[in-house]
Design a protein around this motif. Structure first.
Motif, PDB file in Angstrom:
ATOM      1  N   ASP A 110      58.315 -63.892  -6.715  1.00 21.90           N
ATOM      2  CA  ASP A 110      59.107 -64.441  -5.270  1.00 21.90           C
ATOM      3  C   ASP A 110      58.783 -64.133  -4.386  1.00 21.90           C
ATOM      4  O   ASP A 110      58.658 -64.454  -3.833  1.00 21.90           O
ATOM      5  CB  ASP A 110      60.171 -63.781  -6.219  1.00 21.90           C
ATOM      6  CG  ASP A 110      61.882 -64.175  -5.626  1.00 21.90           C
ATOM      7  OD1 ASP A 110      61.492 -65.291  -5.346  1.00 21.90           O
ATOM      8  OD2 ASP A 110      62.479 -63.277  -6.013  1.00 21.90           O
ATOM      9  N   PHE A 111      58.774 -62.791  -4.053  1.00 21.89           N
ATOM     10  CA  PHE A 111      59.004 -62.399  -2.488  1.00 21.89           C
ATOM     11  C   PHE A 111      57.873 -63.007  -1.543  1.00 21.89           C
ATOM     12  O   PHE A 111      58.076 -64.165  -1.027  1.00 21.89           O
ATOM     13  CB  PHE A 111      58.590 -60.947  -2.493  1.00 21.89           C
ATOM     14  CG  PHE A 111      60.868 -60.413  -3.010  1.00 21.89           C
ATOM     15  CD1 PHE A 111      61.550 -61.195  -3.027  1.00 21.89           C
ATOM     16  CD2 PHE A 111      60.592 -58.698  -3.003  1.00 21.89           C
ATOM     17  CE1 PHE A 111      62.073 -60.279  -3.694  1.00 21.89           C
ATOM     18  CE2 PHE A 111      61.121 -58.352  -3.264  1.00 21.89           C
ATOM     19  CZ  PHE A 111      62.901 -59.398  -3.614  1.00 21.89           C
ATOM     20  N   ALA A 112      56.571 -63.041  -2.681  1.00 16.70           N
ATOM     21  CA  ALA A 112      55.114 -63.045  -1.814  1.00 16.70           C
ATOM     22  C   ALA A 112      54.620 -65.312  -2.033  1.00 16.70           C
ATOM     23  O   ALA A 112      53.924 -64.954  -0.566  1.00 16.70           O
ATOM     24  CB  ALA A 112      54.634 -62.416  -2.313  1.00 16.70           C
ATOM     25  N   ARG A 113      55.137 -65.562  -2.827  1.00 10.07           N
ATOM     26  CA  ARG A 113      54.741 -67.048  -3.204  1.00 10.07           C
ATOM     27  C   ARG A 113      56.078 -67.731  -3.113  1.00 10.07           C
ATOM     28  O   ARG A 113      55.521 -69.436  -2.747  1.00 10.07           O
ATOM     29  CB  ARG A 113      54.312 -66.845  -4.739  1.00 10.07           C
ATOM     30  CG  ARG A 113      53.308 -65.278  -5.426  1.00 10.07           C
ATOM     31  CD  ARG A 113      51.849 -66.671  -5.336  1.00 10.07           C
ATOM     32  NE  ARG A 113      50.733 -65.918  -6.092  1.00 10.07           N
ATOM     33  CZ  ARG A 113      49.916 -64.294  -5.319  1.00 10.07           C
ATOM     34  NH1 ARG A 113      50.231 -64.693  -4.523  1.00 10.07           N
ATOM     35  NH2 ARG A 113      49.569 -63.927  -6.146  1.00 10.07           N
ATOM     36  N   THR A 114      56.987 -67.192  -2.749  1.00  7.57           N
ATOM     37  CA  THR A 114      57.686 -68.211  -2.897  1.00  7.57           C
ATOM     38  C   THR A 114      58.406 -68.180  -1.845  1.00  7.57           C
ATOM     39  O   THR A 114      59.950 -69.320  -1.061  1.00  7.57           O
ATOM     40  CB  THR A 114      58.821 -68.274  -4.289  1.00  7.57           C
ATOM     41  OG1 THR A 114      59.341 -67.292  -4.290  1.00  7.57           O
ATOM     42  CG2 THR A 114      57.959 -68.230  -5.188  1.00  7.57           C
ATOM     43  N   LYS A 115      58.769 -67.414  -0.642  1.00  4.00           N
ATOM     44  CA  LYS A 115      59.336 -66.830  -0.115  1.00  4.00           C
ATOM     45  C   LYS A 115      58.594 -66.977   1.118  1.00  4.00           C
ATOM     46  O   LYS A 115      57.421 -66.419   1.167  1.00  4.00           O
ATOM     47  CB  LYS A 115      60.247 -65.660  -0.142  1.00  4.00           C
ATOM     48  CG  LYS A 115      61.852 -66.161  -0.670  1.00  4.00           C
ATOM     49  CD  LYS A 115      62.550 -65.125  -0.955  1.00  4.00           C
ATOM     50  CE  LYS A 115      63.574 -65.503  -2.148  1.00  4.00           C
ATOM     51  NZ  LYS A 115      63.546 -65.658  -3.578  1.00  4.00           N
ATOM     52  N   ASP A 116      59.097 -66.376   2.321  1.00 11.31           N
ATOM     53  CA  ASP A 116      58.117 -66.501   3.999  1.00 11.31           C
ATOM     54  C   ASP A 116      58.345 -65.304   3.843  1.00 11.31           C
ATOM     55  O   ASP A 116      59.530 -64.201   4.726  1.00 11.31           O
ATOM     56  CB  ASP A 116      59.160 -66.762   5.018  1.00 11.31           C
ATOM     57  CG  ASP A 116      57.981 -67.025   6.298  1.00 11.31           C
ATOM     58  OD1 ASP A 116      56.432 -67.157   5.510  1.00 11.31           O
ATOM     59  OD2 ASP A 116      58.887 -67.629   7.474  1.00 11.31           O
ATOM     60  N   LEU A 117      57.219 -64.304   3.607  1.00  8.54           N
ATOM     61  CA  LEU A 117      57.050 -62.693   3.570  1.00  8.54           C
ATOM     62  C   LEU A 117      57.161 -62.061   5.372  1.00  8.54           C
ATOM     63  O   LEU A 117      56.123 -62.157   5.019  1.00  8.54           O
ATOM     64  CB  LEU A 117      56.039 -61.977   2.621  1.00  8.54           C
ATOM     65  CG  LEU A 117      55.991 -60.304   2.276  1.00  8.54           C
ATOM     66  CD1 LEU A 117      57.967 -60.209   2.017  1.00  8.54           C
ATOM     67  CD2 LEU A 117      55.397 -60.320   1.354  1.00  8.54           C
ATOM     68  N   TYR A 118      57.866 -60.723   5.173  1.00  6.88           N
ATOM     69  CA  TYR A 118      57.465 -59.856   6.281  1.00  6.88           C
ATOM     70  C   TYR A 118      57.801 -58.534   6.181  1.00  6.88           C
ATOM     71  O   TYR A 118      58.018 -58.436   5.185  1.00  6.88           O
ATOM     72  CB  TYR A 118      58.594 -60.241   7.592  1.00  6.88           C
ATOM     73  CG  TYR A 118      58.427 -62.158   8.005  1.00  6.88           C
ATOM     74  CD1 TYR A 118      57.599 -61.485   9.665  1.00  6.88           C
ATOM     75  CD2 TYR A 118      59.367 -62.748   8.131  1.00  6.88           C
ATOM     76  CE1 TYR A 118      57.481 -62.985   9.544  1.00  6.88           C
ATOM     77  CE2 TYR A 118      59.104 -63.705   8.172  1.00  6.88           C
ATOM     78  CZ  TYR A 118      58.294 -64.129   9.502  1.00  6.88           C
ATOM     79  OH  TYR A 118      57.902 -66.105  10.215  1.00  6.88           O
TER      80      TYR A 118
END
Length: 153
Positions: A110-118
């Motif tokens: 979810d966080f790393a593959r579909t969103k812009d993760l910081y």
């Protein structure tokens, strides 16, 4: 390398997330940990019962690459990761492997593959001036990815 890094907080955007892993940790807080924290007078006696948060039996880490292709692994110490583990453990009827897999699914798929993760990074007092990389992930920021559209020119 300069061991006198003054920065103790930072925001970092990994170029590529390669994995999210977990490993077993001590299941109980060490007695020394409470003595260490007590020196800051965080637990003044107020007449109320003091309850200690249950310790996570696993550590969780992101594996990633930076803009130069350097591979790194950083532990995530965000309280939300722990809260998610305990929630997943309840849903998985106490199966720790399934709970860890669900945490991984959330942080990787979810966080790393579909969103812009910081990553919000912070240093630990113990390692701030001693370790080559004293940082741990103390939180994540993951807004939705926005695709850039053409200017229509």
């Amino acid at each position: 390398k300069n061991k006198k890094i003054a920065t103790s907080l930072a925001v970092f955007k990994p170029t590529k997330i390669t994995d999210f892993v977990w490993k077993p940790a001590e299941r109980e807080w060490s007695k020394g940990k409470f003595k260490e924290l007590d020196q800051f007078k965080l637990f003044e006696k107020t007449g109320n019962d003091f309850r200690v948060v249950k310790k996570l039996p696993y550590t969780f880490s992101y594996m990633f690459e930076d803009i130069k292709g350097k591979k790194s692994k950083l532990m995530i110490e965000d309280w939300e990761t722990g809260a998610l583990f305990w929630k997943c453990l309840r849903i998985a009827d106490g199966d720790e492997t399934k709970a860890c897999a669900k945490v991984r699914e959330r942080y990787l798929d979810d966080f790393a593959r579909t969103k812009d993760l910081y990553f919000f990074l912070g240093t630990t007092k113990l390692n701030h001036f001693r370790a080559p990389n004293p940082f741990v992930i103390i939180g994540t920021f993951h807004p939705k990815k926005e695709e850039q559209i053409g200017l229509g020119l």
